[in-house]
Design a protein around this motif. Structure first.
Motif, mmCIF file in Angstrom:
data_model
loop_
_atom_site.group_PDB
_atom_site.id
_atom_site.type_symbol
_atom_site.label_atom_id
_atom_site.label_comp_id
_atom_site.label_asym_id
_atom_site.label_seq_id
_atom_site.Cartn_x
_atom_site.Cartn_y
_atom_site.Cartn_z
ATOM 1 N N ALA A 22 54.949 35.148 21.385
ATOM 2 C CA ALA A 22 53.510 34.891 21.343
ATOM 3 C C ALA A 22 52.866 35.819 20.313
ATOM 4 N N PRO A 23 52.771 35.394 19.049
ATOM 5 C CA PRO A 23 52.233 36.271 17.996
ATOM 6 C C PRO A 23 50.761 36.619 18.166
ATOM 7 N N TYR A 24 50.070 35.946 19.083
ATOM 8 C CA TYR A 24 48.639 36.190 19.283
ATOM 9 C C TYR A 24 48.361 37.285 20.307
ATOM 10 N N LEU A 25 49.393 37.848 20.944
ATOM 11 C CA LEU A 25 49.188 38.857 21.975
ATOM 12 C C LEU A 25 48.625 40.155 21.400
ATOM 13 N N ASN A 26 47.726 40.780 22.159
ATOM 14 C CA ASN A 26 47.217 42.111 21.828
ATOM 15 C C ASN A 26 47.676 43.076 22.915
ATOM 16 N N MET A 27 48.058 44.278 22.513
ATOM 17 C CA MET A 27 48.510 45.281 23.477
ATOM 18 C C MET A 27 47.431 46.358 23.622
ATOM 19 N N THR A 28 47.058 46.649 24.864
ATOM 20 C CA THR A 28 46.077 47.690 25.137
ATOM 21 C C THR A 28 46.632 48.630 26.203
ATOM 22 N N GLU A 29 45.852 49.627 26.572
ATOM 23 C CA GLU A 29 46.255 50.561 27.628
ATOM 24 C C GLU A 29 45.117 50.674 28.637
ATOM 25 N N ARG A 30 45.428 50.458 29.920
ATOM 26 C CA ARG A 30 44.437 50.533 30.985
ATOM 27 C C ARG A 30 45.023 51.332 32.147
ATOM 28 N N LYS A 31 44.265 51.388 33.232
ATOM 29 C CA LYS A 31 44.723 52.187 34.368
ATOM 30 C C LYS A 31 46.050 51.651 34.919
ATOM 31 N N LEU A 32 46.161 50.331 35.077
ATOM 32 C CA LEU A 32 47.365 49.689 35.611
ATOM 33 C C LEU A 32 47.788 48.567 34.679
ATOM 34 N N ILE A 33 49.048 48.138 34.782
ATOM 35 C CA ILE A 33 49.496 47.010 33.977
ATOM 36 C C ILE A 33 48.673 45.780 34.364
#
Length: 633
Positions: free
Chosen positions: A33-44
């Motif tokens: 899925a080339p459209y995915l963005n990765m971020t960081e939050r409290k939980l997955i």
């Protein structure tokens, strides 16, 4: 713009941009899925509308290898496990059944904990290389739940303590005894949980969860206090079903059915946002492609009826002009207003940016004239010595020889005359180039925080301009800023104030440089992509992009994402053959945190000045290094 240090230091933390991009690339590859963005939050977590997959902050502040393995386990679990093997329809039905239950949160999070266990095992069997990451995950999370077990029980958080106990039971192969004195049939519950090893689907895990709920629902007085799982929160009826108007044709039906997997949900949202992006279609994916009118008083038309009234719109012109496409109207409007839409070309964080390119209004006042003469008089010795140094280097450069010629200069190696039947003992030197095969772009942060160092910045920019102008090196100088007062969620206006362009060649724009002023916010990633586009179109061999700024990017909705977007912009520019160099402009020495931040965004091509008086010296040092590269290659 310089960012204020927050009172609580951990609130100011950001994940290393290079690492986050690494995890994002791994996630995109695993999920296809080339459209995915990765971020960081409290939980997955999943966020289908935004196309985001979030890692957990749980792995911070540990040994580097443990942090890396833990984050990789998040990526594997999210983009391979839950992505393809978590059944959405049973999950939604389960949530609906327990929506009003007294221990609803316990029921939902217990199911997600059981599913995590099943999916970890499934992913590890499909991809044995994930074993180490999951081993680290199990050990750290078991330690976490062991630490919480007694504490939660003593505080009376029985539901939380039971969650801790069941996690340990699931992952501890020794099936250790409980640390607390339970007032419920804990052995029976633990035995039920062990059946998770035989579960093959989300539906099987739902059956196990409901078996445990039947035992504890009358005993547990309170629901969960803490949150352990958020992975299913954004998977709701709203995200999995699309509502169409009644007039939908049969060929288009079927899209409103509940999606089976998270992968299908993300792909559907991505397709919809791609097809229907833009300010003119902000109505929550409500479609009316071929629907019938809802008006109940409509009258059938009669082709023989007389025309009673003619209605006209506000536009002028013939019928062909009136039928012009909306996109063309918008394009013409943008051109007339001088604004352009960024769209997808300038990165996902800048889709709603509109920008304007305009020349700085020159202030031909006496103050600027005197200041220009004064600065040039002060800089004259530095500029002269620098120009002479560059010219000497060009003359001293060892020219490439063309050997094996029939005529020219006689080579010192005459062995060829004795050995070869047709000796070619001559060579020629290539004529040295009179011009440097390079082009420069300079971006100057135009945010409000630059106000206290504006004069020193202008002086450094003027030096940059004078040196390159005398060396006949093409260059472009522009400040950049975002209009914070008019920025909204849908539109973020940005402005590039041009001081000197590539087409100006050797034009003296000293007065223009002294006329530029500070404004509001700065969107660095967008500005870097804009200047890189202009440099890529140039024919010169060496392309350099310098960024003069005094802190991290800051604009509407760009606070934390701006660091990652800037790093992505730098990497994209480097791939396109544009070297990006950053100079931090500050009135004091940068802190260790600031240096780490600049390194995160610009790699090892970031320099800092110790004081405002040092801006021009740093500019000379940077130019010396860059032009030496040009001369020696």
């Amino acid at each position: 713009m310089v960012k204020l240090n927050r009172f609580i230091q951990f609130n100011d933390e950001t994940i290393d941009a290079n690492l986050l991009l690494l995890y994002e690339r791994v996630g995109k590859a695993l999920a296809d899925a080339p459209y995915l963005n990765m971020t960081e939050r409290k939980l997955i977590e999943f966020q289908p509308k935004e196309g985001n997959v979030s890692l957990s902050v749980f792995w911070r502040h540990r040994r580097e290898d443990i942090t890396h393995a833990g984050r990789l386990s998040d990526v594997y679990l999210l983009t391979t496990g839950f992505w393809k093997h978590f059944s959405v329809k049973p999950w939604l039905e389960f949530r609906k059944r327990y929506a009003e239950h007294s221990i609803r949160k316990f029921a939902e999070e217990l199911l997600l904990m059981l599913e995590e266990y099943r999916l970890m095992d499934l992913v590890q069997k499909e991809r044995p290389g994930t074993e180490n990451a999951f081993l680290v995950r199990r050990e750290l999370l078991m330690e976490f739940h062991r630490d919480l077990l007694k504490s939660n029980f003593q505080k009376g958080f029985v539901a939380d303590a039971l969650m801790n106990q069941l996690y340990i039971t699931l992952h501890d192969s020794l099936f250790s005894d409980s640390q607390v004195d339970w007032q419920l049939p804990i052995k029976k519950i633990q035995n039920i949980v062990t059946y998770a090893t035989d579960a093959k689907s989300t539906f099987d895990m739902i059956n196990l969860t409901e078996s445990i709920i039947l035992i504890v629902e009358e005993i547990l007085e309170n629901d969960l206090i803490l949150q352990y799982y958020a992975v299913g929160e954004s998977i709701s009826e709203e995200t999995v079903s699309f509502h169409y108007h009644k007039g939908m044709s049969e060929a288009e039906k079927g899209e409103d059915e509940v999606k089976e997997t998270i992968e299908e949900i993300f792909r559907t949202w991505h397709r919809e946002s791609e097809d229907e992006s833009g300010i003119h279609l902000q109505f929550e994916l409500e479609h009316g492609r071929s629907g019938k009118s809802d008006g109940g008083e409509a009258v059938e038309g009669n082709e023989n009826a007389e025309i009673e009234e003619i209605g006209r719109g506000n536009s002028a012109g013939d019928e062909k002009q009136n039928r012009q496409q909306p996109e063309e109207d918008k394009k013409e409007l943008d051109e007339r207003s001088g604004q352009k839409k960024a769209g997808n070309h300038f990165g996902k964080e800048n889709i709603n940016v509109v920008y304007e390119e305009k020349f700085v209004t020159i202030k031909m006042d006496e103050k600027n004239r005197k200041q220009l003469l004064q600065w040039r008089e002060q800089q004259k010795p530095y500029v002269r010595s620098f120009i002479e140094e560059m010219k000497k280097r060009m003359e001293m450069k060892e020219d490439v020889r063309r050997t094996g010629l029939m005529k020219g200069r006689l080579s010192s190696n005459l062995l060829t005359m004795a050995v070869d039947e047709r000796p070619r003992p001559f060579y020629r030197k290539n004529s040295p180039s009179e011009k440097l095969d390079a082009v420069f772009g300079l971006l100057v942060d135009g945010s409000a925080s630059m106000m206290d160092k504006l004069d020193e910045t202008k002086e450094a920019v003027l030096l940059f301009h004078d040196v390159l102008r005398q060396l006949s090196v093409r260059h472009e100088i522009s400040s950049y800023y975002e209009d914070a007062d008019n920025a909204t969620k849908d539109v973020q206006p940005n402005v590039f104030n041009l001081m000197h362009t590539f087409e100006d060649i050797q034009k003296d724009d000293g007065m223009t440089i002294l006329s530029f002023e500070t404004n509001e916010d700065n969107r660095d990633g967008f500005a870097i992509r804009w200047m890189a586009d202009r440099l890529v179109r140039r024919m010169e061999k060496h392309k350099f992009l310098l960024v003069f700024s005094d802190g991290e990017p800051s604009a509407f909705g760009y606070d934390r994402n701006g660091i990652l977007d800037t790093r992505e912009a730098v990497l994209e520019a480097e791939k396109r053959g544009v070297s990006v160099i950053h100079l931090f402009l500050s009135s004091e020495n940068p802190s260790d945190d600031q240096r780490a931040l600049f390194s995160m965004m610009f790699g090892n091509k970031s320099a800092a000045s110790d004081s405002v008086e040092d801006f021009t010296d740093q500019t000379i040092r940077i130019l010396r290094k860059l032009l030496a590269i040009v001369i020696n290659q």
